[in-house]
Write an enzyme that holds these catalytic residues in place. Structure first.
Site, PDB file in Angstrom:
ATOM      1  N   HIS A  58      -6.447  -1.756 -21.920  1.00 35.65           N
ATOM      2  CA  HIS A  58      -7.058  -0.844 -20.938  1.00 35.65           C
ATOM      3  C   HIS A  58      -6.935   0.590 -21.419  1.00 35.65           C
ATOM      4  O   HIS A  58      -5.859   1.201 -21.371  1.00 35.65           O
ATOM      5  CB  HIS A  58      -6.367  -0.991 -19.577  1.00 35.65           C
ATOM      6  CG  HIS A  58      -7.027  -0.218 -18.483  1.00 35.65           C
ATOM      7  ND1 HIS A  58      -7.668  -0.843 -17.435  1.00 35.65           N
ATOM      8  CD2 HIS A  58      -7.165   1.114 -18.266  1.00 35.65           C
ATOM      9  CE1 HIS A  58      -8.164   0.082 -16.609  1.00 35.65           C
ATOM     10  NE2 HIS A  58      -7.865   1.284 -17.113  1.00 35.65           N
ATOM     11  N   HIS A  60      -9.639   4.413 -21.946  1.00 32.35           N
ATOM     12  CA  HIS A  60     -10.930   5.065 -21.757  1.00 32.35           C
ATOM     13  C   HIS A  60     -11.216   5.920 -22.996  1.00 32.35           C
ATOM     14  O   HIS A  60     -10.933   7.123 -23.010  1.00 32.35           O
ATOM     15  CB  HIS A  60     -10.921   5.923 -20.490  1.00 32.35           C
ATOM     16  CG  HIS A  60     -10.753   5.126 -19.234  1.00 32.35           C
ATOM     17  ND1 HIS A  60     -11.813   4.815 -18.401  1.00 32.35           N
ATOM     18  CD2 HIS A  60      -9.659   4.554 -18.672  1.00 32.35           C
ATOM     19  CE1 HIS A  60     -11.369   4.097 -17.373  1.00 32.35           C
ATOM     20  NE2 HIS A  60     -10.055   3.926 -17.524  1.00 32.35           N
ATOM     21  N   GLN A 154     -17.504   4.485 -12.852  1.00 36.67           N
ATOM     22  CA  GLN A 154     -16.417   5.414 -12.522  1.00 36.67           C
ATOM     23  C   GLN A 154     -16.493   5.916 -11.075  1.00 36.67           C
ATOM     24  O   GLN A 154     -15.479   6.033 -10.393  1.00 36.67           O
ATOM     25  CB  GLN A 154     -16.477   6.601 -13.480  1.00 36.67           C
ATOM     26  CG  GLN A 154     -15.544   7.748 -13.163  1.00 36.67           C
ATOM     27  CD  GLN A 154     -14.140   7.523 -13.649  1.00 36.67           C
ATOM     28  OE1 GLN A 154     -13.913   7.369 -14.834  1.00 36.67           O
ATOM     29  NE2 GLN A 154     -13.195   7.479 -12.748  1.00 36.67           N
ATOM     30  N   HIS A 212     -11.226  -1.793 -11.967  1.00 38.76           N
ATOM     31  CA  HIS A 212     -10.257  -0.831 -11.461  1.00 38.76           C
ATOM     32  C   HIS A 212     -10.162  -1.092  -9.960  1.00 38.76           C
ATOM     33  O   HIS A 212     -11.154  -0.924  -9.241  1.00 38.76           O
ATOM     34  CB  HIS A 212     -10.746   0.596 -11.676  1.00 38.76           C
ATOM     35  CG  HIS A 212     -10.627   1.095 -13.073  1.00 38.76           C
ATOM     36  ND1 HIS A 212     -11.221   0.476 -14.146  1.00 38.76           N
ATOM     37  CD2 HIS A 212      -9.973   2.184 -13.567  1.00 38.76           C
ATOM     38  CE1 HIS A 212     -10.948   1.164 -15.244  1.00 38.76           C
ATOM     39  NE2 HIS A 212     -10.193   2.200 -14.926  1.00 38.76           N
ATOM     40  N   GLU A 215      -6.541   1.477  -6.983  1.00 44.18           N
ATOM     41  CA  GLU A 215      -5.812   2.480  -7.758  1.00 44.18           C
ATOM     42  C   GLU A 215      -5.536   3.677  -6.850  1.00 44.18           C
ATOM     43  O   GLU A 215      -6.105   4.752  -6.969  1.00 44.18           O
ATOM     44  CB  GLU A 215      -6.602   2.897  -8.994  1.00 44.18           C
ATOM     45  CG  GLU A 215      -5.778   3.763  -9.945  1.00 44.18           C
ATOM     46  CD  GLU A 215      -6.572   4.255 -11.145  1.00 44.18           C
ATOM     47  OE1 GLU A 215      -5.976   4.983 -11.952  1.00 44.18           O
ATOM     48  OE2 GLU A 215      -7.760   3.927 -11.275  1.00 44.18           O
ATOM     49  N   ASP A 311      -4.314   3.357 -20.881  1.00 41.06           N
ATOM     50  CA  ASP A 311      -5.224   3.967 -19.912  1.00 41.06           C
ATOM     51  C   ASP A 311      -5.832   5.264 -20.432  1.00 41.06           C
ATOM     52  O   ASP A 311      -7.043   5.356 -20.614  1.00 41.06           O
ATOM     53  CB  ASP A 311      -4.526   4.204 -18.580  1.00 41.06           C
ATOM     54  CG  ASP A 311      -5.489   4.556 -17.455  1.00 41.06           C
ATOM     55  OD1 ASP A 311      -6.682   4.235 -17.589  1.00 41.06           O
ATOM     56  OD2 ASP A 311      -5.056   5.140 -16.451  1.00 41.06           O
ATOM     57  N   TRP A 317      -6.863  12.680 -16.770  1.00 40.13           N
ATOM     58  CA  TRP A 317      -5.957  11.842 -15.993  1.00 40.13           C
ATOM     59  C   TRP A 317      -4.527  11.893 -16.521  1.00 40.13           C
ATOM     60  O   TRP A 317      -3.578  11.777 -15.776  1.00 40.13           O
ATOM     61  CB  TRP A 317      -6.459  10.397 -15.996  1.00 40.13           C
ATOM     62  CG  TRP A 317      -7.731  10.210 -15.240  1.00 40.13           C
ATOM     63  CD1 TRP A 317      -7.874   9.851 -13.927  1.00 40.13           C
ATOM     64  CD2 TRP A 317      -9.059  10.389 -15.744  1.00 40.13           C
ATOM     65  NE1 TRP A 317      -9.200   9.796 -13.586  1.00 40.13           N
ATOM     66  CE2 TRP A 317      -9.964  10.125 -14.686  1.00 40.13           C
ATOM     67  CE3 TRP A 317      -9.586  10.734 -16.985  1.00 40.13           C
ATOM     68  CZ2 TRP A 317     -11.342  10.195 -14.818  1.00 40.13           C
ATOM     69  CZ3 TRP A 317     -10.967  10.814 -17.135  1.00 40.13           C
ATOM     70  CH2 TRP A 317     -11.825  10.555 -16.062  1.00 40.13           C
TER      71      TRP A 317
END
Length: 425
Positions: A58, A60, A154, A212, A215, A311, A317
């Site tokens: 996982h 991005h 997203q 996702h 979260e 992640d 983030w």
């Protein structure tokens, strides 16, 4: 292609040393090798642990390394502000920048022994530049690393009338996995539709699922139960993954017990992302602060397959990180109270074999006939690898050495005779 022989290798779950012969990019023989072919290169593992490559299930890659150039910083540290920052930034993102940043992080992965990755690609941008770029990159680096691309809405599937069409176009472009984000939708009803739509599309197009889900720190966010139901009713559990699920940390214990039972019944996969979620979640809770990580120990104890992901790598983030899954495992061990002897082994499974199951991989592992991908650590046990954050001294892909690392050498000179420190017993 040159043959390769790894001598004195320690494999997991054994105290015996063995040899590994690689021919034509395949594990030819595992056992005592006394007479290798004449053109064989030899590496002495010196009793250190030799494992299949690490996996990041996982990440991005479309957002990596932009933290330092964003005009706006995340002041609250929350997930929702991160999404707003990314939404504002996306119009300026170019394919060139995206691919250059992702390509750099892929080199970081290789140096850290990571040779399998699942990346999410934001598919709520009308240009779909993230999806296009990561699909191109997947092919360009296939000799170095295997990548799965997730079409990730997203901003939700139903928060904008265009988003469902963009998700479907991403599927036509050739993504491997279909994602969702039900907790981002405006209403509970739309969140349920989000999950159901992902399953319908995955069933129709024969794709894997990685959503996702929940979260948030909100204990009322319970879309994971919908995912479990769909997995059970459609018999798609092994192909389905719930990512983050941080709300699970704050669920009532009776409800969590029932839910985890249903996840086990569904035979689903779950992914926790320690670094990002320790920082992003429970910002509104005050003290005592919940940890914001799904109940990995309880899920594992009841037979649920749980993996660890990175992640984010230097993005809105999570502004830190170096694409090292050992860091993530180290965090999980502490934040999840998973330092029991068997649990340390489980944590190492969460970045290797458990993640292979999550990604639905075959041909993974050090076994005769498999593709010869492996890493040699600078430590002999999983405990020491995590404790020391061990270097991968060799990274081997299809029988070829693609990275070598020389661990730090620490020389003490305060006595007449110098001595050396490696932090090992």
């Amino acid at each position: 292609m040159k043959n390769l022989l790894i001598k004195n290798a320690k494999l997991r779950y054994t105290n015996e040393l063995t040899d590994i012969l690689i021919c034509d990019g395949i594990f030819q023989k595992i056992g005592k090798i006394t007479d290798p072919p004449a053109d064989t290169e030899i590496i002495d593992a010196t009793g250190n642990l030799v494992t299949p490559p690490i996996i990041d299930p996982h990440v991005h890659l479309d957002a990596v390394l932009v933290a330092g150039i964003l005009p706006r910083k995340n002041q609250t540290g929350t997930l929702l502000e991160s999404i707003d920052i990314w939404s504002d930034w996306k119009p300026g993102l170019t394919k060139k920048m995206l691919k250059e940043n992702a390509r750099k992080v892929i080199d970081w992965y290789v140096a850290n022994g990571v040779l399998r990755v699942r990346t999410h690609a934001d598919c709520t941008d009308p240009t779909l530049v993230t999806v296009e770029s990561l699909l191109e990159l997947k092919e360009e680096v296939r000799d170095l690393i295997d990548i799965q691309v997730v079409a990730f809405p997203q901003n939700g599937i139903y928060s904008d009338p265009a988003n469902l069409g963009l998700l479907e176009e991403s599927i036509r472009m050739g993504v491997d996995v279909i994602g969702g984000a039900p907790h981002i939708e405006y209403t509970r009803e739309d969140g349920v539709r989000d999950v159901e739509t992902v399953f319908e599309l995955a069933e129709k197009h024969d794709k894997l699922i990685d959503i996702h889900i929940d979260e948030t720190g909100d204990p009322h966010s319970r879309f994971i139960e919908v995912m479990a139901k769909e997995s059970i009713n459609r018999h798609m559990g092994p192909r389905a993954t719930g990512s983050h699920t941080t709300a699970m940390h704050n669920y009532d214990n009776d409800y969590a017990y029932k839910l985890i039972g249903n996840l086990a019944k569904a035979n689903m996969n779950m992914i926790v992302n320690p670094s990002a979620n320790l920082l992003l979640q429970s910002r509104m809770c005050g003290y005592p602060k919940p940890r914001g990580i799904a109940r990995a120990d309880e899920m594992l104890a009841r037979g649920v397959n749980v993996s660890i992901g990175h992640d984010s790598v230097m993005d809105p983030w999570y502004s830190l990180g170096k694409a090292c899954l050992l860091q993530q495992a180290f965090l999980m061990l502490h934040a999840g109270h998973m330092n029991g002897a068997e649990q340390i082994q489980q944590v190492f499974d969460m970045i290797t074999t458990n993640s292979a199951k999550t990604l639905h991989l075959d041909n993974y592992g050090i076994a005769e006939g498999n593709q010869a991908d492996l890493i040699i650590f600078d430590a002999a046990t999983e405990d020491d690898i995590l404790r020391l954050q061990s270097e991968c001294t060799y990274v081997i892909r299809k029988g070829k050495i693609i990275c070598q690392t020389t661990p730090a050498k620490r020389k003490l000179t305060y006595d007449a005779e110098p001595s050396y420190v490696d932090f090992k017993l």
